[in-house]
Design a protein around this motif. Structure first.
Motif, PDB file in Angstrom:
ATOM      1  N   GLY A  58      38.711 -30.746 109.184  1.00  0.00           N
ATOM      2  CA  GLY A  58      37.763 -30.059 108.302  1.00  0.00           C
ATOM      3  C   GLY A  58      38.314 -28.867 107.547  1.00  0.00           C
ATOM      4  N   ASN A  59      39.595 -28.879 107.249  1.00  0.00           N
ATOM      5  CA  ASN A  59      40.166 -27.726 106.534  1.00  0.00           C
ATOM      6  C   ASN A  59      39.701 -27.640 105.080  1.00  0.00           C
ATOM      7  OD1 ASN A  59      41.588 -27.040 108.829  1.00  0.00           O
ATOM      8  ND2 ASN A  59      43.439 -28.118 108.203  1.00  0.00           N
ATOM      9  N   ALA A  60      39.474 -28.780 104.451  1.00  0.00           N
ATOM     10  CA  ALA A  60      38.972 -28.744 103.071  1.00  0.00           C
ATOM     11  C   ALA A  60      37.543 -28.192 103.056  1.00  0.00           C
ATOM     12  CB  ALA A  60      39.020 -30.137 102.444  1.00  0.00           C
ATOM     13  N   THR A  61      36.784 -28.539 104.080  1.00  0.00           N
ATOM     14  CA  THR A  61      35.400 -28.071 104.196  1.00  0.00           C
ATOM     15  C   THR A  61      35.360 -26.543 104.286  1.00  0.00           C
ATOM     16  OG1 THR A  61      34.807 -30.124 105.314  1.00  0.00           O
ATOM     17  CG2 THR A  61      33.289 -28.268 105.593  1.00  0.00           C
ATOM     18  N   SER A  62      36.125 -25.989 105.220  1.00  0.00           N
ATOM     19  CA  SER A  62      36.117 -24.528 105.330  1.00  0.00           C
ATOM     20  C   SER A  62      36.822 -23.885 104.139  1.00  0.00           C
ATOM     21  CB  SER A  62      36.713 -24.052 106.655  1.00  0.00           C
ATOM     22  OG  SER A  62      37.825 -24.816 107.013  1.00  0.00           O
ATOM     23  N   GLY A  63      37.749 -24.627 103.532  1.00  0.00           N
ATOM     24  CA  GLY A  63      38.466 -24.104 102.365  1.00  0.00           C
ATOM     25  C   GLY A  63      37.582 -23.867 101.150  1.00  0.00           C
ATOM     26  N   VAL A  64      36.413 -24.533 101.104  1.00  0.00           N
ATOM     27  CA  VAL A  64      35.470 -24.255 100.015  1.00  0.00           C
ATOM     28  C   VAL A  64      34.262 -23.463 100.532  1.00  0.00           C
ATOM     29  CG1 VAL A  64      36.212 -26.192  98.580  1.00  0.00           C
ATOM     30  CG2 VAL A  64      34.342 -26.537 100.202  1.00  0.00           C
ATOM     31  N   GLY A  65      34.481 -22.780 101.653  1.00  0.00           N
ATOM     32  CA  GLY A  65      33.490 -21.817 102.126  1.00  0.00           C
ATOM     33  C   GLY A  65      32.283 -22.412 102.809  1.00  0.00           C
ATOM     34  N   VAL A  66      32.390 -23.664 103.277  1.00  0.00           N
ATOM     35  CA  VAL A  66      31.245 -24.287 103.938  1.00  0.00           C
ATOM     36  C   VAL A  66      31.394 -24.154 105.453  1.00  0.00           C
ATOM     37  CG1 VAL A  66      30.110 -26.500 104.386  1.00  0.00           C
ATOM     38  CG2 VAL A  66      30.727 -25.871 102.053  1.00  0.00           C
ATOM     39  N   SER A  67      30.372 -23.578 106.068  1.00  0.00           N
ATOM     40  CA  SER A  67      30.408 -23.372 107.503  1.00  0.00           C
ATOM     41  C   SER A  67      29.954 -24.642 108.217  1.00  0.00           C
ATOM     42  CB  SER A  67      29.487 -22.204 107.859  1.00  0.00           C
ATOM     43  OG  SER A  67      29.136 -22.300 109.207  1.00  0.00           O
TER      44      SER A  67
END
Ligand SMILES: Nc1ncnc2c1ncn2[C@@H]1O[C@H](COP(=O)(O)OP(=O)(O)O)[C@@H](O)[C@H]1O
Ligand SMILES: [Mg+2]
Length: 269
Positions: A58-67
């Motif tokens: 999930g690095n792309a997920t957190s990379g766009v600021g999504v918790s």
């Protein structure tokens, strides 16, 4: 967080997005960094973009600021049919950029998919369900050639291969090319190589320059004309949950990814 049940963006796509997968079975080569930053740059250009995170990390997920804690549904639910795919698409704070997020649950999907009918196309079905809202779909893959990557390739129009100029890079690249060829034969005859993207480049290292020459020998027409140099801003940005375009627009990393985003759009549109 809002879902994407609103108006279309540019309407260039006529109901079908261009689907690009970022793949390399090696970890740490810049897949996620490239997927996130190219997706954001293409969004900033005015195209409506869906970034799909198919890596359980999930690095792309957190990379766009999504918790991840706040998510009701994720790629796992969409892939396994536990929810309508459009329920797993979320807005981000960035222009034209939407995300199909991943959580660690997705690690289980590799196994659950095995029992599914037409398991190689589970991801393609998601794109068919939600894709018409978008001009581009960019998929970030895990560092393996397992079922999630096969799904990402089966659904793609093109694949971007991020790689570092290291000693074993070429060996890895030919392995990957063989796998891509297999997926093309078995599941997706239209799959093409959109480009090879050199990441974390250091031209002062003799080895890097040599490896780059070697790649050029075999794949000159596939190489993106801009390589991404090592840039500390690119490592900082994800910890703030921001693509580089928003974290530091005029950093070298941002300027490089903006150029690459333009080149990619030129290659596929
Ligand atoms: N051009 C770059 N300059 C500096 N660090 C980078 C660059 N590209 C990627 N990184 C860093 O390298 C690490 C691996 O990159 P990542 O995109 O996560 O690779 P992958 O998704 O292929 O595993 C991350 O910590 C990332 O921040
Ligand atoms: Mg990654």
């Amino acid at each position: 967080m809002l879902r994407n049940i609103f108006d279309k963006g540019t309407d260039l796509n006529m109901g079908k997005p261009v689907v690009i997968t970022f793949a390399n079975q090696k970890g740490g080569v810049g897949k996620t960094t490239s997927a996130v930053n190219i997706a954001a740059a293409v969004g900033a250009m005015g195209y409506k973009v869906l970034l799909c995170d198919l890596d359980p990390q999930g690095n792309a997920t957190s990379g766009v600021g999504v918790s991840k804690k706040a998510l009701k549904y994720s790629a796992y639910d969409a892939l396994t049919g536990a929810c309508d795919p459009c329920l797993a698409v979320y807005t981000t704070s960035f222009k034209n950029l939407f995300i199909l997020p991943s959580t660690i649950d997705l690690a289980g999907a590799e196994i659950e998919l095995i029992e599914m009918e037409k398991r190689e196309y589970a991801y393609k079905r998601i794109i068919e369900a939600v894709g018409e809202d978008f001009d581009f779909v960019f998929t970030d893959c895990p560092p393996s050639l397992g079922m999630l990557t096969v799904n990402a390739l089966s659904a793609a129009d093109g694949v971007v291969i991020p790689m570092q100029c290291e000693y074993f890079a070429l060996e890895g690249l030919s392995q990957l090319m063989i796998s891509i060829k297999k997926v093309k034969q078995l599941y997706n005859r239209d799959l093409t190589i959109t480009g090879i993207l050199i990441t974390m480049y250091n031209g002062r290292l003799n080895l890097s320059a040599q490896v780059l020459e070697e790649i050029k020998k075999y794949y000159a027409d596939k190489l993106f004309s801009t390589a991404v140099a090592r840039n500390v801003k690119l490592t900082e940005a994800p910890s703030f949950g921001e693509p580089i375009y928003y974290y530091d627009k005029y950093s070298k990393g941002s300027l490089a990814y903006t150029e690459i985003a333009k080149e990619l759009v030129d290659r596929v549109l």
